[in-house]
Design an enzyme around this catalytic site. Structure first.
Site, PDB file in Angstrom:
ATOM      1  N   ILE A  15       0.839  -1.208   0.000  1.00 20.05           N
ATOM      2  CA  ILE A  15       0.000   0.000   0.000  1.00 20.05           C
ATOM      3  C   ILE A  15       0.873   1.256   0.000  1.00 20.05           C
ATOM      4  O   ILE A  15       0.551   2.264  -0.639  1.00 20.05           O
ATOM      5  CB  ILE A  15      -0.966  -0.008   1.203  1.00 20.05           C
ATOM      6  CG1 ILE A  15      -1.812  -1.293   1.206  1.00 20.05           C
ATOM      7  CG2 ILE A  15      -1.864   1.224   1.176  1.00 20.05           C
ATOM      8  CD1 ILE A  15      -2.631  -1.514   2.472  1.00 20.05           C
ATOM      9  N   TYR A 159      -1.681  -8.427  16.568  1.00 23.67           N
ATOM     10  CA  TYR A 159      -1.595  -7.427  15.491  1.00 23.67           C
ATOM     11  C   TYR A 159      -2.689  -6.365  15.619  1.00 23.67           C
ATOM     12  O   TYR A 159      -2.378  -5.159  15.742  1.00 23.67           O
ATOM     13  CB  TYR A 159      -1.607  -8.098  14.106  1.00 23.67           C
ATOM     14  CG  TYR A 159      -1.909  -7.154  12.981  1.00 23.67           C
ATOM     15  CD1 TYR A 159      -1.039  -6.111  12.661  1.00 23.67           C
ATOM     16  CD2 TYR A 159      -3.079  -7.272  12.232  1.00 23.67           C
ATOM     17  CE1 TYR A 159      -1.328  -5.219  11.628  1.00 23.67           C
ATOM     18  CE2 TYR A 159      -3.368  -6.391  11.207  1.00 23.67           C
ATOM     19  CZ  TYR A 159      -2.495  -5.367  10.912  1.00 23.67           C
ATOM     20  OH  TYR A 159      -2.790  -4.476   9.900  1.00 23.67           O
ATOM     21  N   LYS A 163      -2.376  -2.256  16.718  1.00 23.52           N
ATOM     22  CA  LYS A 163      -2.892  -1.141  15.911  1.00 23.52           C
ATOM     23  C   LYS A 163      -3.904  -0.314  16.715  1.00 23.52           C
ATOM     24  O   LYS A 163      -3.921   0.917  16.635  1.00 23.52           O
ATOM     25  CB  LYS A 163      -3.557  -1.672  14.640  1.00 23.52           C
ATOM     26  CG  LYS A 163      -2.565  -2.189  13.612  1.00 23.52           C
ATOM     27  CD  LYS A 163      -1.870  -1.031  12.896  1.00 23.52           C
ATOM     28  CE  LYS A 163      -0.940  -1.510  11.806  1.00 23.52           C
ATOM     29  NZ  LYS A 163      -0.349  -0.416  11.044  1.00 23.52           N
TER      30      LYS A 163
END
Ligand SMILES: NC(=O)c1ccc[n+]([C@@H]2O[C@H](COP(=O)([O-])OP(=O)(O)OC[C@H]3O[C@@H](n4cnc5c(N)ncnc54)[C@H](O)[C@@H]3O)[C@@H](O)[C@H]2O)c1
Length: 327
Positions: A15, A159, A163
């Site tokens: 990305i 994970y 975040k």
């Protein structure tokens, strides 16, 4: 030239490279930072960087720095040298399942790395800060479609927990130091330059190499597949707007059953993928589905690429960049 200078972390990745590309193409100055780690083959990341360097205007407006967001001295130097307008913070360790095996690495990179960037920004002119967050922060929420007002306090793996923690840290920097901070929760991103550990890529690898890939829960999971150019549209719009503190979903808002996505890719290739059935992973969510009203209202976000079109574009890229699949 737009007069903007944007730091894109993770610029060599999937990305990040598309984001850097869009910013260079519209005339921004871009500083890309990436440590080219070996989560997947760094040669792929070098190809992405070569493609960026070949863009018109890149010679004047794109600089790449190989370095680590855990290196505070490097970040201070970078932020001191450039007057960043915005930070598009896309560097991360991004695998849900791998994070179960090494949660320390995920916290180090995703939380401490974000802290280092936030603090370098605080010291050097407070650039607008955009964090790549994830739909998996919602866990197995009952609020469907997923909406940003959900407390999202039950992530299922380190994970998404890392975040979500980074989103919360962003709030404290906003509250104390006035940092403009937008966390974008991306929903199942796919497209050219995609990560080899993601489903669309693994499917084509399985067909090409004849090696079965694990298919969890018979593919009975919904995912809100979002094509990478739509994600980038959201990231670029967020770097352009100082919104105070916001969390915003960037998805398509049209979930598709994973087994149907598999069938679509198989139809493009004209063959079936060898799969190995596996039970649902505890770290996996059953569905992702974005409410994108907030993104439309605050960012003017409007996803354009249908799953059928996106799958075709991904398939074409894979055949040219990785290898032919059809028998
Ligand atoms: N791909 C998705 O479906 C998805 C979904 C939700 C969120 N995200 C988030 O989007 C962002 C980009 O993900 P991607 O899919 O492009 O992954 P990617 O692995 O292709 O890109 C991440 C890049 O960050 C770099 N990086 C990792 N650790 C670093 C460090 N310590 N210092 C400097 N660079 C480092 C890697 O080398 C890599 O090039 C990540 O923050 C990820 O968590 C992705």
């Amino acid at each position: 030239m737009t007069g903007k200078t944007i730091l894109v972390t993770g610029a060599a990745g999937f990305i990040g490279s598309h984001t850097a590309s869009a910013l260079i193409e519209r005339g921004d100055r871009v500083v890309g930072l990436d440590n080219l780690n070996d989560y997947y083959d760094p040669a792929r990341k070098r190809v992405n960087l070569q493609e960026l360097a070949a863009l018109p205007g890149a010679a004047e407006r794109f600089t790449f720095v190989e370095g680590d967001i855990r290196d505070r001295a490097l970040l201070r130097k970078l932020f001191g040298e450039h007057s960043f307008t915005a930070v598009a913070h896309l560097a991360a360790m991004a695998g849900v399942r791998v994070s179960v095996d090494d949660p320390w690495l995920y916290y180090d990179v995703n939380l401490t790395g974000t802290l280092n960037l936030l603090d370098a920004g605080r010291e050097h002119g407070q650039p607008n800060f955009v964090l790549a967050s994830t739909s998996s922060a919602y866990g197995n929420t009952k609020e469907v479609p997923f909406v940003e007002t959900d407390s999202a306090d039950r992530p299922l793996a380190p994970y998404p927990a890392s975040k979500r923690s980074a989103e919360l840290l962003g709030h404290s920097y906003h509250h104390i130091h006035g940092t403009d901070f937008t966390a974008l929760r991306f929903f199942t991103v796919y497209g050219p330059r995609g990560r080899p550990d993601m489903l669309a890529y693994k499917l084509l690898d399985a067909m090409r190499l004849g090696e079965p890939m694990p298919l969890y829960n018979g593919g009975q999971m919904y995912r809100d597949w979002t094509f990478v150019t739509d994600i980038v549209q959201g990231v670029v719009a967020a770097t352009d707007r100082r919104l105070g503190y916001e969390i915003i979903n960037i998805g398509r808002g049209e979930p598709v059953l994973l087994s149907d996505f598999v069938k679509g890719i198989e139809a493009l290739a004209g063959r079936t993928a060898p799969v190995r059935e596996e039970p649902m992973m505890r770290a996996d969510v059953s569905y992702t589905y974005a409410n994108i009203e907030k993104a439309r209202a605050l960012l003017g976000y409007d996803p354009k690429v249908s799953v059928a079109d996106g799958a075709q574009r991904f398939y074409d890229w894979y055949c040219s960049a990785v290898g032919e699949v059809s028998s």
